[in-house]
Design an enzyme around this catalytic site. Structure first.
Site, short mmCIF file in Angstrom:
data_model
loop_
_atom_site.label_atom_id
_atom_site.label_comp_id
_atom_site.label_asym_id
_atom_site.label_seq_id
_atom_site.Cartn_x
_atom_site.Cartn_y
_atom_site.Cartn_z
CE1 TYR A 146 -3.57 2.52 0.72
CE2 TYR A 146 -2.40 2.95 2.59
CZ TYR A 146 -3.50 3.26 1.62
OH TYR A 146 -4.16 4.40 1.84
CG ASP A 241 5.81 3.35 1.23
OD1 ASP A 241 6.16 3.97 2.16
OD2 ASP A 241 4.70 3.05 0.81
CE LYS A 274 0.98 4.57 8.41
NZ LYS A 274 1.03 3.84 7.30
C1 LIG Z 1 0.41 4.16 5.93
C2 LIG Z 1 1.12 4.06 4.67
C3 LIG Z 1 1.11 4.93 3.74
C4 LIG Z 1 0.00 5.92 3.77
O1 LIG Z 1 0.35 6.97 4.71
P1 LIG Z 1 -0.91 8.08 5.15
O2 LIG Z 1 -0.34 8.97 5.96
O3 LIG Z 1 -2.14 7.00 5.55
O4 LIG Z 1 -1.58 8.76 3.89
C5 LIG Z 1 1.81 4.60 2.44
N1 LIG Z 1 2.71 3.60 2.29
C6 LIG Z 1 3.00 3.01 3.33
C7 LIG Z 1 3.84 1.59 3.45
C8 LIG Z 1 2.09 3.07 4.58
O5 LIG Z 1 2.30 2.06 5.68
#
Ligand SMILES: *Cc1c(COP(=O)(O)O)cnc(C)c1O
Length: 438
Positions: A146, A241, A274
């Protein structure tokens, strides 16, 4: 002892009048596991307190950000002090470079970066930048990973969509995703084949270096190195990511843990989120200078944000990273030890009771997959028995342990969790698993 959820139930009914499903993010809904979603009143350390006064061991940490535990005093003080000076200016503050400097200290592969307000924005912007820099339209992502909910990335996008059985999303026209190539994780041959088919058309490969959004899945031996070699060979960028893994697996994230920190080895771009905001909305994308300088105002790739680099968020991020760096020698070993005790302890109970379970854990993120078979990609994760997981989730919640309400989400442990919380979780799991097999 049966917990009461009556006030939360009333709050849920009221919320449903105004908010679809009563939530502002679908992952918070309990539709996949059933039972009562508690409404949170407050939290400290490793505990959430709900509207009925129930206390839960928090095993999802706001979906990752709360690595230091809730209401960590230096973070609270930093936010209060910043708020007193006004919440937003829309002009530069020193704090932005202060936090940027801390981020680059943790991530040597990031020479320059930009702050945004979410992980979604970070990943969306990193892909735009990679396309702008290379002049190529296609990109590769992996099934179960994601990268936020921007249109082009909502293809085989892991937990949120998987939990509700939605293949991608309604409202995303096919033309929008026709340059998105989604491939199975942990399989280098399919990546090589995709590049062979389009040697000069693929701008980048983006991945979670440790997957969290299909449940926890580690990269197989040689996988990350293989992706680095293939992208180099075809002149494409590699994007890690690390919105979830950054600062969690090590101060320098998965790239530190697996030795992809510098030079030839390092990813070209990294996205963060995060933890870097200490609980406030922050995202980051950054990497090699010559790529980042393609961004406006220096270059032709446009990207902007009214609240980007927000002073409250910067203050929370600075306080968080400073604490992590000051105490890294105690925090990370403790996270490792606590998380192993919880994850393996429950695994042992499940094995004793004959419940088929596979435990995937990397540092302080882990998943109890209700399947006896190894989980190495989205297809193997999807073999889990989600009804068993749902029963386990309800059993744990009733006993004061709040797990992420989906089989396909990683659980998180914070530095505020310790031996006492290990014992609470194991006791609850012992009872919950016994109830399930009875
Ligand atoms: C949570 C997450 C996102 C998206 O971040 P948001 O702040 O919810 O938009 C993107 N990539 C990874 C790997 C994530 O865990």
């Amino acid at each position: 002892m049966k917990l009461s959820f009556s006030r939360s139930d009333a709050l849920q009914s009221r919320a449903e009048r105004y908010l679809p499903g009563g939530v502002d993010s679908p992952v918070r809904a309990f539709r996949a596991v059933g039972g009562h979603p508690p409404f949170v009143e407050s939290a400290t350390g490793a505990y959430l307190i709900d509207a009925d006064g129930n206390r839960f061991v928090d095993m999802f940490g706001s979906w990752g950000p709360m690595l230091l535990g809730h209401a960590y005093p230096p973070v609270v003080e930093a936010i209060q002090a910043a708020a007193a000076k006004s919440a937003s200016f829309g002009a530069s503050t020193a704090a932005e470079a202060d936090l940027a400097e801390l981020v680059t200290q943790c991530f040597p592969s990031i020479e320059k970066l930009r702050f945004v307000s979410s992980g979604t924005e970070a990943c969306m912007s990193a892909i735009r930048l990679a396309r702008g820099f290379t002049g190529r339209p296609f990109f590769i992502k992996f099934e179960g990973c994601y990268h936020g909910h921007s249109d082009a990335l909502l293809v085989k996008a892991g937990s949120g969509v998987a939990t509700f059985g939605i293949p991608g999303s309604a409202g995303v026209p096919e033309e929008t995703v026709k340059h998105t190539i989604a491939l199975p994780y942990n399989d280098l041959a399919v990546v090589e084949a995709a590049f062979e088919a389009r040697p000069a058309e693929i701008a980048c490969v983006i991945l979670e270096p440790v997957v969290g959004n299909a449940g926890t899945i580690a990269p197989g031996p040689g996988y990350l190195a293989g992706l680095r070699a293939i992208t180099k060979k075809y002149g494409a960028l590699l994007i890690f990511d690390e919105v979830m893994t950054g600062f969690r697996l090590a101060p320098g994230g998965a790239q530190e843990l697996y030795g992809f920190t510098s030079g030839e080895n390092a990813p070209d771009l990294t996205t963060l989120g995060k933890i870097v905001g200490g609980g406030l909305p922050v995202g980051v994308f950054g990497g090699r200078k010559e790529i980042m300088d393609h961004l406006a105002p220096l270059g032709p790739v446009y990207q902007a944000g009214t609240l980007s680099g927000n002073p409250l968020a910067m203050a929370a991020g600075i306080a968080t990273l400073k604490a992590l760096l000051a105490e890294r020698d105690t925090i990370y070993p403790k996270l490792e030890q606590t998380t192993a005790a919880i994850a393996d302890g429950v695994g042992k109970l499940a094995a004793e009771l004959g419940v088929g379970m596979t435990i995937n854990r990397v540092g302080s993120m882990f998943t109890w997959f209700f399947t006896p078979e190894p989980v190495t990609d989205f297809a193997s994760a999807a073999k889990s028995n989600t009804e068993e997981f749902a029963a386990f989730h309800r059993g744990m919640l009733e006993r004061g342990v709040w797990l992420p309400p989906s089989q396909f989400e990683a659980a998180f442990v914070s530095a505020a969790h310790g031996e006492h919380e290990v014992n609470l979780v194991l006791k609850a799991a012992h009872e919950a698993l016994h109830q399930m097999v009875r």
